[in-house]
Design a protein around this motif. Structure first.
Motif, PDB file in Angstrom:
ATOM      1  N   CYS A   1       0.831  -1.199   0.000  1.00 24.82           N
ATOM      2  CA  CYS A   1       0.000   0.000   0.000  1.00 24.82           C
ATOM      3  C   CYS A   1       0.870   1.255   0.000  1.00 24.82           C
ATOM      4  N   TRP A   2       1.944   1.228   0.813  1.00 25.74           N
ATOM      5  CA  TRP A   2       2.821   2.413   0.865  1.00 25.74           C
ATOM      6  C   TRP A   2       3.581   2.594  -0.449  1.00 25.74           C
ATOM      7  N   ASP A   3       3.910   1.486  -1.105  1.00 30.62           N
ATOM      8  CA  ASP A   3       4.536   1.612  -2.434  1.00 30.62           C
ATOM      9  C   ASP A   3       3.590   2.292  -3.417  1.00 30.62           C
ATOM     10  N   ASP A   4       2.307   1.963  -3.330  1.00 30.56           N
ATOM     11  CA  ASP A   4       1.325   2.626  -4.199  1.00 30.56           C
ATOM     12  C   ASP A   4       1.245   4.121  -3.898  1.00 30.56           C
ATOM     13  N   ILE A   5       1.324   4.471  -2.600  1.00 30.60           N
ATOM     14  CA  ILE A   5       1.286   5.889  -2.227  1.00 30.60           C
ATOM     15  C   ILE A   5       2.519   6.611  -2.774  1.00 30.60           C
ATOM     16  N   ALA A   6       3.687   5.978  -2.619  1.00 27.99           N
ATOM     17  CA  ALA A   6       4.915   6.600  -3.107  1.00 27.99           C
ATOM     18  C   ALA A   6       4.877   6.786  -4.620  1.00 27.99           C
ATOM     19  N   LEU A   7       4.331   5.781  -5.331  1.00 28.02           N
ATOM     20  CA  LEU A   7       4.218   5.911  -6.779  1.00 28.02           C
ATOM     21  C   LEU A   7       3.247   7.026  -7.157  1.00 28.02           C
ATOM     22  N   ARG A   8       2.201   7.160  -6.383  1.00 26.90           N
ATOM     23  CA  ARG A   8       1.234   8.230  -6.644  1.00 26.90           C
ATOM     24  C   ARG A   8       1.865   9.601  -6.407  1.00 26.90           C
ATOM     25  N   CYS A   9       2.744   9.662  -5.370  1.00 28.72           N
ATOM     26  CA  CYS A   9       3.397  10.946  -5.073  1.00 28.72           C
ATOM     27  C   CYS A   9       4.347  11.358  -6.188  1.00 28.72           C
ATOM     28  N   GLU A  10       4.965  10.380  -6.838  1.00 30.22           N
ATOM     29  CA  GLU A  10       5.918  10.710  -7.895  1.00 30.22           C
ATOM     30  C   GLU A  10       5.234  11.395  -9.079  1.00 30.22           C
ATOM     31  N   HIS A  11       3.941  11.209  -9.228  1.00 29.50           N
ATOM     32  CA  HIS A  11       3.210  11.819 -10.328  1.00 29.50           C
ATOM     33  C   HIS A  11       2.491  13.092  -9.896  1.00 29.50           C
ATOM     34  N   CYS A  12       2.826  13.555  -8.693  1.00 30.34           N
ATOM     35  CA  CYS A  12       2.197  14.774  -8.183  1.00 30.34           C
ATOM     36  C   CYS A  12       2.924  15.994  -8.766  1.00 30.34           C
ATOM     37  N   ASN A  13       2.175  17.045  -9.064  1.00 26.23           N
ATOM     38  CA  ASN A  13       2.768  18.246  -9.666  1.00 26.23           C
ATOM     39  C   ASN A  13       3.446  19.136  -8.637  1.00 26.23           C
ATOM     40  N   ASP A  14       3.090  19.015  -7.370  1.00 23.82           N
ATOM     41  CA  ASP A  14       3.654  19.865  -6.313  1.00 23.82           C
ATOM     42  C   ASP A  14       5.049  19.333  -5.965  1.00 23.82           C
ATOM     43  N   GLN A  15       6.092  20.070  -6.354  1.00 22.64           N
ATOM     44  CA  GLN A  15       7.463  19.615  -6.130  1.00 22.64           C
ATOM     45  C   GLN A  15       7.783  19.544  -4.650  1.00 22.64           C
ATOM     46  N   ALA A  16       7.359  20.537  -3.858  1.00 26.32           N
ATOM     47  CA  ALA A  16       7.647  20.543  -2.428  1.00 26.32           C
ATOM     48  C   ALA A  16       6.988  19.357  -1.731  1.00 26.32           C
ATOM     49  N   PHE A  17       5.748  19.095  -2.085  1.00 21.23           N
ATOM     50  CA  PHE A  17       5.051  17.951  -1.489  1.00 21.23           C
ATOM     51  C   PHE A  17       5.718  16.642  -1.897  1.00 21.23           C
ATOM     52  N   ARG A  18       6.157  16.553  -3.148  1.00 20.72           N
ATOM     53  CA  ARG A  18       6.816  15.337  -3.620  1.00 20.72           C
ATOM     54  C   ARG A  18       8.119  15.089  -2.875  1.00 20.72           C
ATOM     55  N   ASP A  19       8.904  16.150  -2.646  1.00 23.51           N
ATOM     56  CA  ASP A  19      10.179  15.989  -1.939  1.00 23.51           C
ATOM     57  C   ASP A  19       9.938  15.610  -0.483  1.00 23.51           C
ATOM     58  N   THR A  20       8.949  16.248   0.131  1.00 22.35           N
ATOM     59  CA  THR A  20       8.660  15.930   1.542  1.00 22.35           C
ATOM     60  C   THR A  20       8.200  14.487   1.690  1.00 22.35           C
ATOM     61  N   MET A  21       7.357  14.032   0.803  1.00 17.91           N
ATOM     62  CA  MET A  21       6.877  12.653   0.875  1.00 17.91           C
ATOM     63  C   MET A  21       7.988  11.659   0.583  1.00 17.91           C
TER      64      MET A  21
END
Length: 1565
Positions: free
Chosen positions: A1040-1060
């Motif tokens: 489940c956490w791998d799915d979340i991490a993969l979802r974060c990689e496709h997020c447009n917010d760079q700051a949120f992506r780096d924090t996650m």
């Protein structure tokens, strides 16, 4: 039936009774069509199994119809599975096909016989099936003596399938051979000619036993590998009973037979289709054997019902007319024959044999005679044969003739017969009826049997009448006939014309005969109850007699079914449903039964049990069904002479109803059965009589019972109403609804449950036909009751809550779809009121399922939740939830989960309607409702719907979720994330992703400090929750956490992506650690892993504290209180570090450094400055209250571990905090506890605190621990066997690969098995020889000896020759000192050995060390106050008067004597003078201590130990004299000290000072 039952040419040869039976068998039958609209509906209410769980239109109430807590009393014969058909289905057969028959010790023809027997008694249950599978050569030999006429089915056998389902049924395989005088079948003298002549005569050889149930449960091939030889004349049933596991094994049991190897293989298969069986037509079954096409049935083993204690019913599939003859024993008192056989013949009146005997395989189909097996050289043989005959439809008297022959088996004249006598048994008695089944003992006559005339009917004698001077013969007869009535009373009733037949004679008939011919008897009884015979009073009398006969037959058949445990339908129900044909009997039955009931119905007292049975009330259901069946046939018939008499029906109900009410107080079960039968009777009348009559009958029975009646009568009323309301025909509900409303207000919870259950039943059965006003009325009642039922305290209240909840939800679902109910929904409750009731409904099914899934939402919720949120419901206490386990133990969890899932989906649908109605306010209530819903086991569709709604609320108000429901949300989502179903994990991951994204936005835009740390706070909560997750499925959480991490990689917010991305590293590590912990088998390794995890969390204080808390809990569970106290001390030090960072002038402990006095290991809790400033301390434990909690837990743990000195040190940290708080009560408690602790120390200063062992892991199975050494710390006294058992229990997962090596020396690892896991275990002692650590020697107190301990010692003895032990001169010792990485005690029970020191001691050093040890022991005993006299005497005796070894004197002779010691070639003088001088000093000290000890012992002994004291003094003097010349190499001062002239004054001084005080300290200073 398609053909004549009996040909016309033979029909007249049967008697009238048999002709009437044949007429009954050929009569057409009428079965009730359960689907017809003109007849009564026999089906009960729709059960849950009829509702498909995959249906799009699922019936919510239908899912819970047949749960144990809602089930109505439905009679067994009315259930769908008890439905009967017009033609009974065959029971099914088991087909056995002989594939191979190879007996190892036999080279001659072999014959097999198969039959089923009872394992316990040995009784035969089926007829015998005979097999023959011989070679062509053997068949040619046999054909010369017996002829040949092969049968078709000589290798097939069919056994009833029903017998395979009964316990204790066995298959007996008998092996016969051709008669042979030798016990061996392989003798060289055996000739083919002899075999050909003796082929007609067989000899029993062996048998085998196979459990018959194994045929259906095992493989398709049945094999027999050995047979038991029959050497003794013991009947086969006795041999079988003796071989049974239930045999008593007394002295009468035969000896165990010899086994012989064989290979007998059968192919087994279950045959359901009767067409595949070798059955004959009805015509062939009853035709003469000589007629065309009349071939005997081969291979069918019909079972003999009386052997099982039951009787087969008469139906078309069991027509038979056969005779089974079983010769038992021939007793010869005058005869001289030895190889005896019995020739059986069926003779006519002229004493001519009739060809009616069924031939065996490869013999003629019909024979006139049959021979029994020969018992070789037995004068009185025991016989086990079965001979089947076809009884003939003839008026001639038949006789069984038994002729006995001696068979010669000599080589020169084999097969010659010598007559030995004969006996007769007439088959017909004086009344020209067939004789009864049973055993008969017959006289044996001498002479030619062909010259004897036809015997008289009384020629057969019963057992016991045989004269002792004559030979006798015992035979068992079993007539298996569907056409022969052997009871005279029943025969009289059946044979007489219908108008002249008296039904009352049936009451005297034998029960087994009455059961067997029940169809015939019931046909004639119902015919007598119709409009036949005379009219007027004579008809009433005839009907009365017929009714009494009917009730008697019904009682007999019902009792037989109950006694045998026959599943429904029974014979009664089968007859009524498929064979009752009378359309005119209903009026006669009703009126005649009313006449019988009138006398008892008017009596004030209820009928007794005997009267109840005599009145037919015990079989009322069968009588009611008979009336309904007759009325149904009449309704469909246009020629019926008797119309339906409504007045008679009303009269019958008025008579039975008072009997139910009166019997409820003295025989509740009988009253319940009659009440249910009456309810179904009225319900079945619905399509037959007007509806107003039906309602009148219902009121007649139920109206006398009101709210003031007792609970028993009220329960009967609701049983009655629920059955009546369950009719699928149109019945007005007004009266029933009125009763429901009235009883809903009852004070008793049980009564209210009955009313609510009836309300739910009406909704379930009537479905859409329930008028909306009635449904609205039910909804008002249910919704008003819900808030009052949220805390059930009894079983009835719990069931009431579930019933009301399911009813309310059903009504809400139906009403919310109606447009005119919108106003009612708005005005009924406020939004919170609706949310409260929906939460109660969902939570009710959640709590019911927690007993299965071992979870509890209230227990798993952390206490971070705010108290400002609304309380939708009162959570059920845990104890009450656990007490409900008994209610769900026998319920199907699958159906319960489906029900809970449907409840949730319906509740969500209603919730959506209410949200649209009231707007999207009250987010707090909505979110709490959804979180409660997540605890219900639901389908994938339900999970996605619930979590989708949760995401919407998170996006709407993330601050509310973060501040109030963080822990509840995380706990619920992690349970879904651990699911193995991908869609469920994906939905849970979407919720976590939405919450992380919302927290990140809050952190960027919020103004308050708390919200600026929103993301970090939520991340810590998630991390802690994962670390504490105990429900399994961590691999799925990782996915489940791998799915979340993969979802974060496709997020447009760079700051949120780096924090996650940064957070993923920490969370992934936490998950991996938890997965690793699940794979570690033993507790110590798991706790080591916990310690490593805690060390990696130095920069995450919340996680380190959580891990330490988990470790403390594990230690407490195992009772390791020292370790749990230290873990709690570490947690307190961590909290102190936080408090000091927040308040530099904090009055409490100034960080981890202040804990050094307790334990030096606590210093590792010191935090780096960066962690103190930037770390997340979100737990409530990071406070002064949390500090005191952990310190108090540590005090409690150390007190339980008897670590009292540590208790004092810890309280030194507690007291300043309490003083600063002015907590006088707390200070009082601390000082009182300290006083108790100090008192305990004074009373018991010596304690056994711990035991230590060295454990070394060897073998590649240990992976990274291979070759690693640990020191284990075990609490208290733990001996080596106990410690080894603990290790084996810890590594039980390794199984037999785990092995313990108790050799302390070096292990040659090259000789070890690479596949095994070895551990080397050695007991070690604390080592205090390091002067740098212990400058003053070993610590004095027990506590100091076990605190800050890092060095341990063990000794390994060896000799130069390789042995472990030798004499004094050759004994070496390897001294090993192990140093651990940290000092004990520590937060783990074991510590790794960091370094080792090894020292080899030569024999002189070994002896010196042993002598010094003895001196230390003496010194310790002499310094003790008071002196332990018993221990002192034991040490002195072992030193001065050794019994086991040579003692100090021998050591001195070996090492200090200038001449060779005994057994030595040369003096031992190869040691340095310094070492020898050290030994001398040790001896001098020893002598000095021994002298003081002997002197002190004189002051301690009593008068009866004077002799013992003198012996000690003599021993001391002898030892001194022996050592004096060996210790001369000394200085002058030392010689003076040992001079004997000085000894006397010294002794006098010692004796003087010894009486004054502690002389030991004075002399030894």
């Amino acid at each position: 039936m398609g053909e004549e039952l009996v040909p016309k040419d033979t029909l007249q040869q049967w008697d009238p009774c048999a002709q009437n039976i044949i007429a009954s068998l050929t009569a057409p039958r009428v079965a009730v069509d359960s689907k017809g609209s003109a007849v009564a509906d026999y089906r009960p209410l729709t059960d849950a199994s009829s509702v498909s769980s995959q249906s799009t239109d699922r019936d919510l109430l239908g899912l819970c119809r047949d749960h144990e807590w809602t089930e109505r009393p439905i009679p067994a014969h009315r259930r769908p599975e008890a439905r009967v058909r017009a033609v009974p289905a065959p029971d099914g057969w088991i087909r056995l096909k002989l594939l191979e028959c190879n007996v190892m010790e036999s080279r001659q023809p072999i014959f097999l016989q198969l039959a089923l027997h009872d394992e316990t008694s040995g009784a035969q249950l089926t007829q015998v099936v005979q097999f023959e599978l011989n070679t062509p050569h053997h068949m040619q030999l046999l054909a010369s003596s017996r002829g040949t006429a092969p049968h078709l089915h000589d290798t097939l056998a069919f056994f009833p399938l029903s017998l395979a389902q009964q316990p204790g049924v066995i298959l007996v395989v008998r092996v016969d051979k051709v008669l042979d005088k030798s016990s061996s079948s392989d003798r060289a003298q055996y000739a083919a000619a002899s075999a050909a002549k003796l082929g007609l005569y067989r000899q029993s050889w062996g048998y085998a036993i196979v459990p018959f149930g194994q045929v259906t449960s095992g493989p398709s091939e049945l094999q027999v590998r050995s047979i038991m030889m029959r050497k003794s004349q013991v009947p086969l049933p006795q041999l079988i009973a003796a071989s049974s596991p239930t045999s008593t094994g007394d002295g009468a049991s035969p000896a165990s037979p010899k086994a012989s190897p064989c290979v007998i293989r059968f192919e087994s298969a279950i045959v359901d289709n009767e067409q595949s069986l070798p059955l004959l037509s009805v015509h062939d079954r009853l035709a003469r054997p000589t007629s065309t096409g009349a071939t005997p049935v081969q291979g069918l083993a019909h079972h003999f019902a009386p052997a099982l204690g039951s009787v087969q019913p008469l139906c078309s599939s069991t027509i038979s007319h056969s005779l089974f003859i079983r010769p038992q024993q021939l007793v010869q008192k005058k005869g001289k024959g030895r190889n005896m056989t019995c020739c059986v013949e069926v003779c006519n009146q002229a004493m001519e044999p009739v060809a009616s005997i069924v031939g065996r395989p490869h013999e003629s189909a019909w024979k006139s005679k049959a021979y029994t097996n020969v018992a070789y050289h037995e004068k009185s043989p025991v016989m086990d044969d079965e001979i089947q005959c076809r009884l003939l439809p003839t008026s001639e008297p038949l006789v069984l003739r038994f002729t006995f022959y001696h068979v010669s088996c000599k080589d020169k004249q084999p097969g010659q017969l010598t007559l030995g006598g004969y006996a007769h048994l007439p088959l017909l008695n004086a009344a020209n009826k067939f004789i009864d089944n049973g055993e008969y003992t017959l006289h044996v006559h001498v002479g030619d049997p062909r010259e004897s005339g036809h015997p008289s009917p009384d020629g057969a004698h019963s057992s016991g009448s045989t004269e002792s001077s004559k030979d006798s013969f015992t035979v068992a007869i079993h007539i298996e006939s569907s056409l022969v009535v052997q009871d005279p009373h029943l025969d009289a009733f059946v044979a007489a014309p219908l108008e002249q037949a008296d039904p009352l004679v049936v009451l005297n008939a034998r029960l087994e005969e009455l059961t067997k011919f029940n169809v015939l008897v019931l046909d004639r009884v119902f015919a007598k109850l119709g409009p036949v015979g005379p009219a007027g009073s004579a008809r009433i009398v005839a009907h009365d007699a017929a009714m009494r006969a009917l009730l008697h037959v019904y009682r007999v058949l019902t009792d037989d079914a109950v006694r045998r445990g026959v599943p429904v339908p029974s014979l009664v129900h089968r007859y009524v449903a498929t064979m009752l044909t009378s359309a005119d009997a209903h009026a006669g039955v009703t009126k005649a039964w009313c006449t019988i009931l009138e006398t008892s119905a008017l009596a004030p007292a209820s009928p007794s049990t005997a009267q109840w049975s005599e009145l037919g009330l015990g079989v009322a259901a069968s009588v009611f069904d008979s009336i309904i069946k007759s009325m149904s046939i009449a309704a469909k018939s246009s020629t019926c002479a008797e119309p339906i008499d409504v007045a008679a029906i009303r009269r019958l109900v008025s008579l039975i109803s008072p009997l139910v009410h009166k019997k409820a107080s003295s025989g509740l079960n009988m009253a319940k059965d009659l009440n249910v039968s009456l309810a179904y009777f009225i319900r079945d009348l619905v399509p037959l009589i007007p509806i107003d009559v039906i309602l009148g009958l219902a009121r007649l029975h139920s109206s006398p019972i009101d709210v003031k009646s007792n609970s028993t009568l009220i329960a009967l009323k609701f049983d009655f109403l629920s059955i009546l309301a369950g009719s699928e025909h149109a019945i007005p509900l007004d009266d029933i609804v009125t009763d429901v409303v009235a009883f809903m207000q009852h004070q008793s919870g049980d009564i209210r449950l009955l009313a609510c259950s009836l309300m739910r039943d009406i909704l379930a059965v009537r479905r859409a036909s329930v008028p909306p006003p009635i449904m609205l009325h039910f909804a008002d009642l249910a919704l008003a009751l819900l808030p009052t039922l949220t805390r059930p305290t009894s079983t009835s209240e719990t069931l009431l809550l579930r019933t009301v909840a399911i009813t309310a939800l059903h009504c809400l679902e139906k009403l919310s779809s109606l447009p005119w109910t919108t106003g009612w929904l708005e005005s009924k409750f406020e939004p919170l009121g609706w949310m409260q009731r929906l939460a109660i409904i969902v939570n009710d099914f959640q709590k019911f399922l927690e007993d299965y899934f071992k979870t509890g939402s209230t227990a798993l919720m952390r206490n971070k939740r705010s108290s400002t949120g609304p309380i939708l419901m009162n959570p059920m206490p845990v104890a009450e939830t656990a007490s409900q386990a008994s209610k769900v133990d026998d319920r199907s969890i699958a159906s319960e989960v489906e029900l809970g899932n449907q409840v949730l989906l319906r509740a969500l649908d209603v919730w959506d309607v209410l949200v649209k109605l009231f707007g999207e306010s009250h987010t707090d209530a909505h979110l709490q409702f959804l979180l409660q819903v997540t605890w219900v086991p639901i389908s994938d569709e339900g999970v996605m719907q619930v979590l989708g709604r949760v995401i919407k609320l998170i996006d709407k108000d993330p601050v509310l979720v973060l501040n109030t429901y963080t822990n509840e949300l995380i706990t619920a989502i992690l349970r879904k994330a651990s699911s193995a179903i991908p869609v469920v994990r994906t939905a849970a991951g979407q919720v976590l992703f939405a919450m992380f994204r919302s927290c990140h936005r809050l952190q960027q835009s919020a103004a308050t400090p708390a919200l600026r740390r929103a993301f970090a706070t939520f991340r810590i909560h998630v991390t802690v929750a994962i670390a504490q997750f105990q429900d399994g499925g961590l691999e799925n959480i990782a996915k489940c956490w791998d799915d979340i991490a993969l979802r974060c990689e496709h997020c447009n917010d760079q700051a949120f992506r780096d924090t996650m991305r940064a957070s993923s590293v920490l969370l992934s590590e936490v998950i991996r650690n938890q997965i690793k912990l699940e794979t570690i088998p033993d507790l110590e390794s798991r706790l080591d892993c916990y310690r490593e995890i805690a060390n990696r969390y130095h920069n995450t204080p919340d996680m380190r504290l959580c891990t330490l808390e988990t470790m403390a809990g594990l230690y407490r569970e195992q009772g390791n209180y020292v370790e749990s106290g230290l873990v709690e001390l570490h947690a307190a030090a961590l909290i102190a570090e936080y408090l000091v960072s927040q308040t530099p002038r904090y009055v409490g402990p100034k960080g981890a450094k202040d804990f050094a006095a307790c334990n030096p290991n606590v210093a590792e809790e010191a935090l780096q400055p960066s962690v103190k400033s930037d770390g997340i301390f979100s737990s409530d434990a990071f406070s002064e209250d949390g500090l005191l909690v952990f310190l108090n837990k540590a005090v409690e743990s150390f007190t339980k571990a008897s670590f009292f000195e540590m208790v004092n040190e810890v309280n030194k940290l507690v007291i300043p905090v309490l003083e600063a708080r002015r907590d006088w009560q707390g200070l009082s408690n601390v000082h009182q506890a300290l006083a108790t602790t100090f008192s305990t120390l004074v009373a018991k200063p010596n304690r056994m605190i711990a035991t230590y062992y060295r454990v070394r892991f060897l073998g590649s199975a240990w992976e990274e621990n291979n070759g690693v050494e640990f020191i284990y710390r075990e609490k208290g006294v733990c001996v080596l066997p106990e410690f080894v058992c603990k290790l084996k229990a810890s590594f039980a997962s390794l199984g037999s690969r785990f092995e313990v090596l108790q050799d302390s020396g070096k292990i040659d690892e090259s000789r070890l098995d690479a596949t095994r896991a070895y551990v080397q275990v050695t007991h070690v002692e604390p080592y205090f020889g390091d002067a740098a650590v212990y400058p003053s020697g070993p610590p004095a107190s027990v506590y100091d000896q076990h605190n800050r301990l890092a060095s341990f010692l063990y000794m390994v003895p060896f000799t130069v020759g390789g042995r472990a032990h030798g004499d004094i001169a050759s004994q070496y010792l390897r001294q090993v000192i192990c140093h651990t990485e940290r000092p004990f005690p520590y937060i783990t029970k074991r510590l790794r050995v960091g370094r080792r020191e090894e020292t080899v001691l030569n024999p002189l050093q070994v002896s010196t060390q042993a002598l010094n040890a003895r001196c230390s022991r003496l010194k310790q005993l002499l310094h003790a106050v008071p002196v332990d006299a018993k221990s002192l005497q034991m040490v002195l005796s072992g030193s001065l008067r050794p019994q086991v070894n040579s003692g100090p004197a021998e050591i001195a002779r070996v090492f200090l004597s200038p001449t060779p010691a005994p057994g030595q070639n040369s003096p031992v003088c190869a040691y340095s003078p310094a070492d020898l001088e050290e030994l001398r000093v040790a001896f001098r000290t020893f002598l000095r201590l021994s002298e003081v000890g002997v002197t002190m012992n004189r002051q301690l002994i009593s008068h009866d130990q004077v002799g013992y004291q003198e012996d000690l003094e003599n021993g001391f003097h002898e030892l001194s004299e022996q050592l004096q010349p060996l210790l001369q190499a000394t200085s002058a001062r030392q010689k003076l000290a040992l001079n004997s002239d000085i000894d006397a004054p010294t002794k006098s001084v010692v004796e003087f000072l010894g009486s004054q005080g502690d002389i030991a300290s004075f002399l030894l200073s």
